[in-house]
Write a protein that holds these residues in place. Structure first.
Motif, PDB file in Angstrom:
ATOM      1  N   LEU A  14       0.838  -1.200   0.000  1.00 55.91           N
ATOM      2  CA  LEU A  14       0.000   0.000   0.000  1.00 55.91           C
ATOM      3  C   LEU A  14       0.871   1.246   0.000  1.00 55.91           C
ATOM      4  CD1 LEU A  14      -2.959   0.962   0.178  1.00 55.91           C
ATOM      5  CD2 LEU A  14      -2.763   0.872   2.657  1.00 55.91           C
ATOM      6  N   TYR A  15       1.856   1.255   0.862  1.00 53.88           N
ATOM      7  CA  TYR A  15       2.743   2.410   0.977  1.00 53.88           C
ATOM      8  C   TYR A  15       3.434   2.695  -0.367  1.00 53.88           C
ATOM      9  CZ  TYR A  15       6.530   5.429   2.428  1.00 53.88           C
ATOM     10  OH  TYR A  15       7.384   6.480   2.512  1.00 53.88           O
ATOM     11  N   LYS A  16       3.940   1.623  -0.966  1.00 52.46           N
ATOM     12  CA  LYS A  16       4.638   1.757  -2.238  1.00 52.46           C
ATOM     13  C   LYS A  16       3.703   2.270  -3.334  1.00 52.46           C
ATOM     14  CE  LYS A  16       7.357  -1.193  -4.723  1.00 52.46           C
ATOM     15  NZ  LYS A  16       7.848  -2.529  -5.078  1.00 52.46           N
ATOM     16  N   SER A  17       2.497   1.710  -3.322  1.00 52.54           N
ATOM     17  CA  SER A  17       1.536   2.079  -4.356  1.00 52.54           C
ATOM     18  C   SER A  17       1.068   3.534  -4.194  1.00 52.54           C
ATOM     19  CB  SER A  17       0.360   1.106  -4.315  1.00 52.54           C
ATOM     20  OG  SER A  17      -0.564   1.429  -5.301  1.00 52.54           O
ATOM     21  N   THR A  20       3.831   5.678  -5.540  1.00 46.28           N
ATOM     22  CA  THR A  20       3.880   5.679  -7.012  1.00 46.28           C
ATOM     23  C   THR A  20       2.722   6.483  -7.603  1.00 46.28           C
ATOM     24  OG1 THR A  20       4.773   3.458  -6.864  1.00 46.28           O
ATOM     25  CG2 THR A  20       4.055   4.170  -9.034  1.00 46.28           C
ATOM     26  N   LEU A  21       1.516   6.238  -7.102  1.00 47.19           N
ATOM     27  CA  LEU A  21       0.357   6.929  -7.677  1.00 47.19           C
ATOM     28  C   LEU A  21       0.447   8.436  -7.463  1.00 47.19           C
ATOM     29  CD1 LEU A  21      -2.816   4.719  -7.001  1.00 47.19           C
ATOM     30  CD2 LEU A  21      -1.203   4.636  -8.882  1.00 47.19           C
ATOM     31  N   ARG A  22       0.954   8.846  -6.299  1.00 45.86           N
ATOM     32  CA  ARG A  22       1.070  10.300  -6.065  1.00 45.86           C
ATOM     33  C   ARG A  22       2.153  10.909  -6.957  1.00 45.86           C
ATOM     34  NH1 ARG A  22       0.894  12.780  -0.413  1.00 45.86           N
ATOM     35  NH2 ARG A  22       0.200  14.508  -1.714  1.00 45.86           N
ATOM     36  N   ALA A 130      -5.624   4.032  -4.536  1.00 48.05           N
ATOM     37  CA  ALA A 130      -6.258   5.012  -5.426  1.00 48.05           C
ATOM     38  C   ALA A 130      -7.217   5.903  -4.619  1.00 48.05           C
ATOM     39  CB  ALA A 130      -7.002   4.303  -6.551  1.00 48.05           C
ATOM     40  N   TYR A 131      -7.917   5.319  -3.638  1.00 44.83           N
ATOM     41  CA  TYR A 131      -8.783   6.125  -2.771  1.00 44.83           C
ATOM     42  C   TYR A 131      -7.948   7.070  -1.910  1.00 44.83           C
ATOM     43  CZ  TYR A 131     -12.795   3.251  -4.016  1.00 44.83           C
ATOM     44  OH  TYR A 131     -13.800   2.623  -4.718  1.00 44.83           O
ATOM     45  N   ILE A 132      -6.844   6.517  -1.398  1.00 45.70           N
ATOM     46  CA  ILE A 132      -5.996   7.346  -0.528  1.00 45.70           C
ATOM     47  C   ILE A 132      -5.372   8.488  -1.332  1.00 45.70           C
ATOM     48  CG2 ILE A 132      -3.917   7.337   0.944  1.00 45.70           C
ATOM     49  CD1 ILE A 132      -4.717   4.534   1.854  1.00 45.70           C
TER      50      ILE A 132
END
Ligand SMILES: [Zn+2]
Length: 447
Positions: A14-17, A20-22, A130-132
């Motif tokens: 989750l942290y990694k994702s 990356t998404l940000r 994606a929600y975060i």
């Protein structure tokens, strides 16, 4: 021990994702398109080799994964509907995935047709991140106090306690990633109690179904209380202009709306500019279609989505059931994620109960949650303020026992003084506009 390792692995992913998404939000459009294409090719290849439902479609059209190089190539495949996915059964589950290690989501949506969707753990972490991203990009902080006005499925009821609100323990680790510490309040809670909890928690972040937040805002206005959250997030229902105005005038901040579905997860979200919805092109492909043709920017089309992170149960060119408008404008915020404009979606009714509670259609739908797997379809009709008819179309696992259970659940949530008549029928009647609606009220709710 296994559980702890699982939780740690999940949170690390989750942290990694989230990271990356940000980071992706600052990429140029062309770089985002490159990421999207790469992920699209991967999920197409996976679906062809591991999912019988897609393998058959590819074979019947004489196409191979190599024929899909760009997003435009997706038009070589048909658009699929919820009922097709439902009919496909286990054929649409990837053969190399252990279903027992997946999380199941069940959707009823606005049509009353239920569908179960499976996500493996890796995909779940991307789905959550994606929600975060929406929250973090709009300025949530780990120390924030949150209040989420939501369905009872997100609100754990303490045993031997009638209280319908809770303090979440889920996501303690998540808060170190910048999400609020949130108290959940069931949308079925009466409005007086909702206001009491609101006054007690003094949230910096309010989130939930827009219609329920609007009802709360109206109650707060009546009581002339001053509540000033820093942020408001809305989701799951269409946020119309009037509701947006009511919410922002009472709470002093313009709601930030998110768009998504149970099947596809988060797909688009507003930033503080409110110039439209930034599409999550790095986790989903969104197409806008009319009469099987891609439409141009600023035209209205049906939303068709391909989830790039649904390896357990791939959904390729899935018709979400909403209408929106793609835009070629650039958002003043500078983020490269492209924009879509307004969303036209579900058009179900509110219901008003004998005790004065007004319940939004999304919330009414939730009453049927425990029974969805046994039904093909349902429709809730409020005939009078104290009388409901529930039309049921039997599914494969149907059993007569659910009839009294449905009655009991309606009375538990709506109150003992209502009558409920479940009725088994062959096919749900469509309304005048030809729409299948899950909640219809013959009561004038806002009078
Ligand atoms: Zn923006």
């Amino acid at each position: 021990m296994g559980k702890m390792v699982d939780a740690l692995t999940y949170n690390m992913r989750l942290y990694k994702s989230i990271y990356t998404l940000r980071r992706n939000t600052s990429l140029k459009r062309s770089e985002l398109e490159r990421i999207q294409k790469k992920k699209l090719r991967a999920i197409i290849k996976h679906a062809y080799h591991n999912v019988p439902f897609y393998h058959k479609i590819f074979d019947s059209l004489n196409v191979k994964p190599d024929d899909f190089k760009t997003v435009d190539d997706l038009s070589k495949l048909p658009v699929i509907t919820k009922s097709q996915v439902k009919c496909a059964g286990s054929d649409i589950i990837a053969r190399n995935v252990d279903i027992n290690n997946c999380r199941k989501f069940t959707t009823s949506g606005s049509t009353g047709t239920s569908l179960s969707i499976f996500f493996n753990k890796k995909d779940l972490s991307v789905r959550r991140s994606a929600y975060i991203r929406t929250m973090r990009e709009n300025g949530t902080r780990g120390g924030d106090i949150g209040l989420d006005l939501t369905g009872p499925h997100n609100v754990s009821m303490p045993k031997n306690n009638k209280s319908r609100y809770y303090s979440t323990i889920e996501g303690i680790l998540e808060r170190s990633f910048g999400t609020p510490k949130t108290t959940g309040v069931s949308v079925f809670e009466n409005i007086e109690n909702q206001v009491t909890i609101l006054k007690k928690t003094k949230p910096e972040v309010i989130s939930g179904y827009p219609m329920s937040i609007k009802l709360l805002a109206m109650a707060v206005q009546d009581k002339s209380i001053s509540i000033n959250p820093r942020l408001i997030f809305t989701y799951s229902e269409v946020l119309d202009k009037e509701s947006r105005n009511v919410i922002s005038s009472v709470f002093g901040t313009d709601p930030i709306d998110g768009y998504g579905s149970i099947e596809t997860g988060r797909m688009a979200w507003e930033c503080s500019e409110h110039a439209g919805y930034h599409m999550d092109v790095d986790t989903v492909v969104m197409e806008f279609i009319r009469d099987n043709q891609k439409i141009s920017a600023n035209e209205k089309g049906e939303v068709v989505a391909t989830n790039l992170h649904s390896y357990a149960m791939p959904l390729i060119r899935y018709k979400v059931g909403d209408i929106s408008t793609p835009s070629d404008e650039q958002c003043p915020c500078g983020r490269g994620l492209p924009l879509m404009k307004d969303i036209w979606g579900r058009s179900d009714d509110f219901v008003k109960l004998p005790d004065g509670r007004i319940i939004s259609p999304t919330a009414v739908n939730l009453i049927m949650d425990p029974f969805l797997s046994m039904l093909l379809n349902f429709k809730i009709i409020q005939e009078r303020v104290d009388r409901f008819t529930v039309e049921l179309v039997k599914g494969n696992d149907f059993s007569e026992d659910i009839i009294p259970k449905i009655e009991t659940r309606f009375k538990d949530i709506f109150g003992d003084n209502i009558q409920v008549e479940p009725r088994i029928i062959d096919e749900i009647t469509k309304d005048k506009s030809g729409k299948l609606r899950a909640v219809v009220s013959k009561v004038n709710v806002f009078e």
